[in-house]
Motif scaffolding. Structure first.
Motif, PDB file in Angstrom:
ATOM      1  N   LEU A 164      44.573  41.003  39.803  1.00  0.00           N
ATOM      2  CA  LEU A 164      45.575  41.878  40.402  1.00  0.00           C
ATOM      3  C   LEU A 164      46.682  42.150  39.393  1.00  0.00           C
ATOM      4  O   LEU A 164      47.123  41.245  38.680  1.00  0.00           O
ATOM      5  CB  LEU A 164      46.166  41.233  41.654  1.00  0.00           C
ATOM      6  CG  LEU A 164      45.177  40.786  42.732  1.00  0.00           C
ATOM      7  CD1 LEU A 164      45.929  40.204  43.928  1.00  0.00           C
ATOM      8  CD2 LEU A 164      44.283  41.935  43.174  1.00  0.00           C
ATOM      9  N   SER A 165      47.135  43.396  39.332  1.00  0.00           N
ATOM     10  CA  SER A 165      48.193  43.788  38.404  1.00  0.00           C
ATOM     11  C   SER A 165      49.357  44.371  39.192  1.00  0.00           C
ATOM     12  O   SER A 165      49.217  45.419  39.837  1.00  0.00           O
ATOM     13  CB  SER A 165      47.667  44.825  37.402  1.00  0.00           C
ATOM     14  OG  SER A 165      48.700  45.294  36.563  1.00  0.00           O
ATOM     15  N   ALA A 166      50.496  43.679  39.181  1.00  0.00           N
ATOM     16  CA  ALA A 166      51.673  44.134  39.923  1.00  0.00           C
ATOM     17  C   ALA A 166      52.310  45.328  39.221  1.00  0.00           C
ATOM     18  O   ALA A 166      52.580  45.293  38.016  1.00  0.00           O
ATOM     19  CB  ALA A 166      52.677  42.998  40.055  1.00  0.00           C
TER      20      ALA A 166
ATOM     21  N   ILE B 136      51.271  37.360  43.552  1.00  0.00           N
ATOM     22  CA  ILE B 136      50.168  37.999  42.824  1.00  0.00           C
ATOM     23  C   ILE B 136      49.782  37.159  41.611  1.00  0.00           C
ATOM     24  O   ILE B 136      48.591  36.951  41.332  1.00  0.00           O
ATOM     25  CB  ILE B 136      50.563  39.430  42.413  1.00  0.00           C
ATOM     26  CG1 ILE B 136      50.634  40.328  43.659  1.00  0.00           C
ATOM     27  CG2 ILE B 136      49.586  40.006  41.390  1.00  0.00           C
ATOM     28  CD1 ILE B 136      51.188  41.712  43.391  1.00  0.00           C
ATOM     29  N   HIS B 137      50.778  36.657  40.903  1.00  0.00           N
ATOM     30  CA  HIS B 137      50.514  35.803  39.736  1.00  0.00           C
ATOM     31  C   HIS B 137      49.766  34.542  40.157  1.00  0.00           C
ATOM     32  O   HIS B 137      48.789  34.126  39.508  1.00  0.00           O
ATOM     33  CB  HIS B 137      51.836  35.441  39.064  1.00  0.00           C
ATOM     34  CG  HIS B 137      51.681  34.678  37.787  1.00  0.00           C
ATOM     35  ND1 HIS B 137      51.534  33.306  37.754  1.00  0.00           N
ATOM     36  CD2 HIS B 137      51.639  35.090  36.497  1.00  0.00           C
ATOM     37  CE1 HIS B 137      51.411  32.903  36.505  1.00  0.00           C
ATOM     38  NE2 HIS B 137      51.469  33.961  35.719  1.00  0.00           N
ATOM     39  N   ASP B 138      50.198  33.923  41.257  1.00  0.00           N
ATOM     40  CA  ASP B 138      49.524  32.714  41.746  1.00  0.00           C
ATOM     41  C   ASP B 138      48.087  33.022  42.162  1.00  0.00           C
ATOM     42  O   ASP B 138      47.174  32.222  41.915  1.00  0.00           O
ATOM     43  CB  ASP B 138      50.290  32.122  42.935  1.00  0.00           C
ATOM     44  CG  ASP B 138      51.601  31.471  42.524  1.00  0.00           C
ATOM     45  OD1 ASP B 138      51.801  31.258  41.310  1.00  0.00           O
ATOM     46  OD2 ASP B 138      52.426  31.191  43.412  1.00  0.00           O
ATOM     47  N   TRP B 139      47.887  34.174  42.813  1.00  0.00           N
ATOM     48  CA  TRP B 139      46.525  34.549  43.234  1.00  0.00           C
ATOM     49  C   TRP B 139      45.621  34.657  42.008  1.00  0.00           C
ATOM     50  O   TRP B 139      44.487  34.176  42.022  1.00  0.00           O
ATOM     51  CB  TRP B 139      46.548  35.868  44.000  1.00  0.00           C
ATOM     52  CG  TRP B 139      45.242  36.170  44.674  1.00  0.00           C
ATOM     53  CD1 TRP B 139      44.888  35.896  45.964  1.00  0.00           C
ATOM     54  CD2 TRP B 139      44.079  36.776  44.069  1.00  0.00           C
ATOM     55  NE1 TRP B 139      43.593  36.290  46.202  1.00  0.00           N
ATOM     56  CE2 TRP B 139      43.072  36.833  45.060  1.00  0.00           C
ATOM     57  CE3 TRP B 139      43.800  37.266  42.800  1.00  0.00           C
ATOM     58  CZ2 TRP B 139      41.806  37.364  44.816  1.00  0.00           C
ATOM     59  CZ3 TRP B 139      42.532  37.792  42.542  1.00  0.00           C
ATOM     60  CH2 TRP B 139      41.556  37.841  43.544  1.00  0.00           C
ATOM     61  N   ASN B 140      46.130  35.281  40.970  1.00  0.00           N
ATOM     62  CA  ASN B 140      45.335  35.409  39.745  1.00  0.00           C
ATOM     63  C   ASN B 140      45.007  34.048  39.145  1.00  0.00           C
ATOM     64  O   ASN B 140      43.871  33.796  38.716  1.00  0.00           O
ATOM     65  CB  ASN B 140      46.083  36.255  38.714  1.00  0.00           C
ATOM     66  CG  ASN B 140      46.091  37.731  39.063  1.00  0.00           C
ATOM     67  OD1 ASN B 140      45.209  38.223  39.758  1.00  0.00           O
ATOM     68  ND2 ASN B 140      47.100  38.441  38.588  1.00  0.00           N
ATOM     69  N   ASP B 141      45.998  33.161  39.102  1.00  0.00           N
ATOM     70  CA  ASP B 141      45.778  31.834  38.527  1.00  0.00           C
ATOM     71  C   ASP B 141      44.653  31.098  39.245  1.00  0.00           C
ATOM     72  O   ASP B 141      43.833  30.414  38.626  1.00  0.00           O
ATOM     73  CB  ASP B 141      47.060  30.996  38.613  1.00  0.00           C
ATOM     74  CG  ASP B 141      48.078  31.383  37.557  1.00  0.00           C
ATOM     75  OD1 ASP B 141      47.715  32.131  36.625  1.00  0.00           O
ATOM     76  OD2 ASP B 141      49.236  30.940  37.661  1.00  0.00           O
TER      77      ASP B 141
END
Length: 277
Positions: A44-46, A29-34
């Protein structure tokens, strides 16, 4: 520079034996946001019981999680290995109750099942049987995914998360789809990620404006012009697939055919590529 974005809370639903997998989901999710957040204006917020729950009395523990956390989430990602979890009084486990409540509300759920090795003596046979039973039930209700190790989970989720966001009607209703007559909603070339710019320029380096996706037994890669992208690791391929998804959402490329193997620059794509030269 600051920008506005639509935030989509993503519930990570899981029993207690998949700590590593939960961290991988958060990393994806962090990579998608980056890669995507600035261009897509979506963040996206996990969210999960292990990070967002707080002490409170007055109701069933799982009901508190459902009311305080789950109800606000638009997408659920569930992951299982050898345990289903503890019964809640309403469902076979808290994770099961979360999934069933989420799906009943008309929201999408992505379920993953691990096949990584485990010491036989560490397995609770009843719990493992419950996992298999739940998996069989959910397979009758839709598509579920399996994985053999952490890297495979990362690779599959990276790709499938982008597909879900792009194709699911519920999520698209939140995100919104740019209209052909509303070009100002599309990301300007300067707002594209570095990878998307590189891929767009490579596609424009040949007169046909094609970007090809090749899949083999031992991996995948993209080719545009005389350059290849994504060779070497699943994570690298996921990065370039996200760039391709970014170009698709911006309507700078369009898929040709139905196999998802060839993409072609649109008029806007050629114009954007020229501005990057």
């Amino acid at each position: 520079m600051a920008y506005q974005a639509t935030v989509i809370p993503v519930m990570i639903a899981s029993p207690g034996d998949v700590n590593e997998e939960r961290e991988i989901i958060r990393a994806v999710i962090h990579d998608w946001n980056d890669i995507n957040a600035r261009a897509s204006r979506v963040m996206l917020s996990a969210v999960g019981w292990d990070t967002h729950a707080s002490p409170e009395l007055g109701a069933r523990p799982q009901q508190l999680i459902n009311d305080r956390i789950l109800s606000d989430c638009d997408l659920l990602i569930g992951v299982f290995w050898t345990r289903l979890g503890t019964p809640t009084g309403k469902a076979a486990s808290g994770t099961v109750e979360e999934i069933e409540a989420h799906v009943a509300s008309g929201k999408p759920a992505m379920l993953y099942f691990s096949s990584r090795p485990v010491a036989p003596d560490s397995i609770d046979p009843a719990q493992y049987a419950n996992v298999r039973e739940a998996k069989a039930k959910w397979m009758q209700q839709g598509l579920v995914e399996g994985f053999d190790d952490s890297e495979e989970l990362r690779h599959k989720l990276s790709k499938q998360l982008s597909f879900c966001l792009a194709k699911n009607s519920y999520l698209q209703g939140i995100i919104g789809t740019p209209r052909d007559d509303d070009a100002h909603t599309r990301p300007a070339p300067a707002e594209l990620s570095a990878e998307a710019k590189t891929l767009l320029k490579a596609g424009a380096s040949q007169n046909d404006g094609h970007i090809w996706k090749f899949s083999f037994a031992n991996g995948e890669f993209l080719q545009a012009g005389e350059q290849t992208f994504g060779e070497g690791s699943n994570r690298e391929m996921a990065r370039w697939e996200a760039a391709l998804e970014e170009l698709l959402r911006a309507q700078l490329v369009v898929a040709r055919g139905t196999a998802g193997e060839v993409f072609e620059l649109t008029h806007e794509g050629w114009t954007a590529a020229d501005s990057l030269s």
